[in-house]
Write a protein that holds these residues in place. Structure first.
Motif, mmCIF file in Angstrom:
data_model
loop_
_atom_site.group_PDB
_atom_site.id
_atom_site.type_symbol
_atom_site.label_atom_id
_atom_site.label_comp_id
_atom_site.label_asym_id
_atom_site.label_seq_id
_atom_site.Cartn_x
_atom_site.Cartn_y
_atom_site.Cartn_z
ATOM 1 N N SER A 86 0.851 -1.186 0.000
ATOM 2 C CA SER A 86 0.000 0.000 0.000
ATOM 3 C C SER A 86 0.892 1.242 0.000
ATOM 4 C CB SER A 86 -0.877 -0.008 1.259
ATOM 5 O OG SER A 86 -1.373 1.281 1.530
ATOM 6 N N ALA A 87 0.664 2.125 -0.967
ATOM 7 C CA ALA A 87 1.458 3.357 -1.030
ATOM 8 C C ALA A 87 1.252 4.190 0.232
ATOM 9 C CB ALA A 87 1.090 4.160 -2.273
ATOM 10 N N ALA A 88 0.022 4.283 0.705
ATOM 11 C CA ALA A 88 -0.260 5.079 1.907
ATOM 12 C C ALA A 88 0.434 4.484 3.127
ATOM 13 C CB ALA A 88 -1.762 5.166 2.140
ATOM 14 N N ALA A 89 0.352 3.163 3.285
ATOM 15 C CA ALA A 89 0.992 2.517 4.432
ATOM 16 C C ALA A 89 2.513 2.632 4.344
ATOM 17 C CB ALA A 89 0.577 1.053 4.514
ATOM 18 N N THR A 90 3.050 2.546 3.137
ATOM 19 C CA THR A 90 4.505 2.677 2.971
ATOM 20 C C THR A 90 4.950 4.096 3.294
ATOM 21 O OG1 THR A 90 4.457 0.942 1.292
ATOM 22 C CG2 THR A 90 6.433 2.316 1.378
ATOM 23 N N CYS A 91 4.184 5.092 2.852
ATOM 24 C CA CYS A 91 4.508 6.487 3.197
ATOM 25 C C CYS A 91 4.499 6.685 4.707
ATOM 26 C CB CYS A 91 3.508 7.457 2.558
ATOM 27 S SG CYS A 91 3.806 7.773 0.831
ATOM 28 N N ARG A 92 3.503 6.136 5.374
ATOM 29 C CA ARG A 92 3.417 6.255 6.831
ATOM 30 C C ARG A 92 4.612 5.573 7.484
ATOM 31 N NH1 ARG A 92 2.482 9.437 10.553
ATOM 32 N NH2 ARG A 92 0.633 10.074 9.461
ATOM 33 N N ALA A 93 5.002 4.408 6.988
ATOM 34 C CA ALA A 93 6.150 3.690 7.545
ATOM 35 C C ALA A 93 7.445 4.474 7.332
ATOM 36 C CB ALA A 93 6.257 2.296 6.930
ATOM 37 N N VAL A 94 7.601 5.102 6.160
ATOM 38 C CA VAL A 94 8.777 5.937 5.896
ATOM 39 C C VAL A 94 8.785 7.129 6.837
ATOM 40 C CG1 VAL A 94 9.841 7.503 4.208
ATOM 41 C CG2 VAL A 94 9.116 5.206 3.511
ATOM 42 N N TYR A 95 7.647 7.791 6.956
ATOM 43 C CA TYR A 95 7.530 8.939 7.868
ATOM 44 C C TYR A 95 7.935 8.540 9.285
ATOM 45 C CZ TYR A 95 5.522 12.805 10.500
ATOM 46 O OH TYR A 95 5.353 13.871 11.349
ATOM 47 N N ASP A 96 7.367 7.437 9.774
ATOM 48 C CA ASP A 96 7.663 6.975 11.133
ATOM 49 C C ASP A 96 9.136 6.627 11.303
ATOM 50 O OD1 ASP A 96 4.985 7.344 11.801
ATOM 51 O OD2 ASP A 96 4.479 5.213 11.623
ATOM 52 N N ALA A 97 9.728 5.974 10.306
ATOM 53 C CA ALA A 97 11.139 5.586 10.390
ATOM 54 C C ALA A 97 12.049 6.812 10.412
ATOM 55 C CB ALA A 97 11.506 4.667 9.224
ATOM 56 N N VAL A 98 11.751 7.800 9.569
ATOM 57 C CA VAL A 98 12.554 9.032 9.541
ATOM 58 C C VAL A 98 12.389 9.791 10.855
ATOM 59 C CG1 VAL A 98 12.831 11.283 8.416
ATOM 60 C CG2 VAL A 98 12.567 9.218 7.028
ATOM 61 N N ALA A 99 11.152 9.908 11.335
ATOM 62 C CA ALA A 99 10.908 10.615 12.603
ATOM 63 C C ALA A 99 11.651 9.943 13.750
ATOM 64 C CB ALA A 99 9.410 10.678 12.886
ATOM 65 N N ALA A 100 11.629 8.613 13.807
ATOM 66 C CA ALA A 100 12.326 7.885 14.872
ATOM 67 C C ALA A 100 13.832 8.088 14.762
ATOM 68 C CB ALA A 100 11.972 6.394 14.807
ATOM 69 N N HIS A 101 14.356 8.060 13.538
ATOM 70 C CA HIS A 101 15.797 8.267 13.348
ATOM 71 C C HIS A 101 16.202 9.664 13.824
ATOM 72 C CE1 HIS A 101 19.785 8.021 11.599
ATOM 73 N NE2 HIS A 101 19.578 9.231 11.121
ATOM 74 N N LEU A 102 15.421 10.662 13.443
ATOM 75 C CA LEU A 102 15.758 12.041 13.810
ATOM 76 C C LEU A 102 15.632 12.279 15.310
ATOM 77 C CD1 LEU A 102 14.100 13.946 10.870
ATOM 78 C CD2 LEU A 102 16.537 13.586 11.259
ATOM 79 N N ALA A 103 14.651 11.660 15.928
ATOM 80 C CA ALA A 103 14.451 11.844 17.365
ATOM 81 C C ALA A 103 15.669 11.369 18.157
ATOM 82 C CB ALA A 103 13.202 11.107 17.829
ATOM 83 N N GLY A 104 16.380 10.381 17.622
ATOM 84 C CA GLY A 104 17.555 9.857 18.301
ATOM 85 C C GLY A 104 18.865 10.428 17.788
ATOM 86 N N SER A 105 18.802 11.431 16.906
ATOM 87 C CA SER A 105 20.030 11.982 16.328
ATOM 88 C C SER A 105 20.324 13.369 16.888
ATOM 89 C CB SER A 105 19.915 12.056 14.803
ATOM 90 O OG SER A 105 19.103 13.144 14.420
ATOM 91 N N ALA A 106 21.496 13.879 16.542
ATOM 92 C CA ALA A 106 21.919 15.206 17.006
ATOM 93 C C ALA A 106 21.053 16.314 16.432
ATOM 94 C CB ALA A 106 23.380 15.436 16.618
ATOM 95 N N SER A 107 20.373 16.044 15.317
ATOM 96 C CA SER A 107 19.555 17.077 14.682
ATOM 97 C C SER A 107 18.304 17.393 15.480
ATOM 98 C CB SER A 107 19.153 16.644 13.279
ATOM 99 O OG SER A 107 18.246 15.558 13.348
ATOM 100 N N GLY A 108 17.855 16.433 16.275
ATOM 101 C CA GLY A 108 16.591 16.595 16.983
ATOM 102 C C GLY A 108 15.433 16.312 16.054
ATOM 103 N N PRO A 109 14.214 16.375 16.572
ATOM 104 C CA PRO A 109 13.050 16.043 15.731
ATOM 105 C C PRO A 109 12.861 17.042 14.594
ATOM 106 C CG PRO A 109 12.365 16.886 17.870
ATOM 107 C CD PRO A 109 13.853 16.753 17.923
ATOM 108 N N ALA A 110 12.249 16.567 13.525
ATOM 109 C CA ALA A 110 11.992 17.419 12.361
ATOM 110 C C ALA A 110 10.740 18.252 12.574
ATOM 111 C CB ALA A 110 11.842 16.569 11.108
ATOM 112 N N ALA A 111 10.747 19.438 11.991
ATOM 113 C CA ALA A 111 9.549 20.275 12.006
ATOM 114 C C ALA A 111 8.525 19.711 11.023
ATOM 115 C CB ALA A 111 9.901 21.711 11.625
ATOM 116 N N ARG A 112 9.021 19.239 9.868
ATOM 117 C CA ARG A 112 8.160 18.668 8.844
ATOM 118 C C ARG A 112 8.892 17.556 8.107
ATOM 119 N NH1 ARG A 112 6.872 23.324 9.773
ATOM 120 N NH2 ARG A 112 8.412 24.590 8.755
ATOM 121 N N ILE A 113 8.146 16.518 7.779
ATOM 122 C CA ILE A 113 8.664 15.432 6.955
ATOM 123 C C ILE A 113 7.645 15.220 5.832
ATOM 124 C CG2 ILE A 113 9.302 12.994 6.840
ATOM 125 C CD1 ILE A 113 9.800 13.139 9.898
#
Length: 121
Positions: A86-113
């Protein structure tokens, strides 16, 4: 009476995080259902960038666009999705994966993904 504002941790400047686009690309590419990570620029800009890169006038375009905003960083990702996902489910999974990566990185959470599907199949 004056209330003290809580300290806000400083975020590093984007120039201090040169590995961030590649790290995010690896995170995105590892999400099930993602078949490709494309340059996240409008097609005419990507074509011009590719032509300039071929001529040696600039570096190749990064597939992940990372920009600065007043309230954090902005991430733009363009992906290909398998036809059995599912394109929608894959987009959500990508969003979640990027958000989780950023939350644990030096950059901090993203304002927008922003995640855009460019192809299915």
């Amino acid at each position: 009476m004056t209330a003290e504002l809580p300290e806000v941790p400083e975020r590093p400047a984007l120039a201090e995080l040169p590995e961030l686009p590649e790290a995010i690309r690896a995170v995105v590419a590892s999400v099930p259902g993602v078949t490709a990570v494309y340059p996240a620029q409008p097609a005419p800009v990507a074509a011009l960038s590719d032509a300039m890169s071929t001529l040696g006038l600039r570096s190749p375009a990064e597939p992940i666009v990372v920009g600065a905003a007043d309230d954090g960083i902005e991430i733009a990702v363009t992906i290909g999705v398998t036809d059995d996902a599912s394109a929608a489910a894959t987009c959500r999974a990508v969003y979640d994966a990027v958000a989780a990566h950023l939350a644990g990185s030096a950059s901090g959470p993203a304002a927008r993904i922003r995640v855009l599907v460019a192809s299915v199949g």
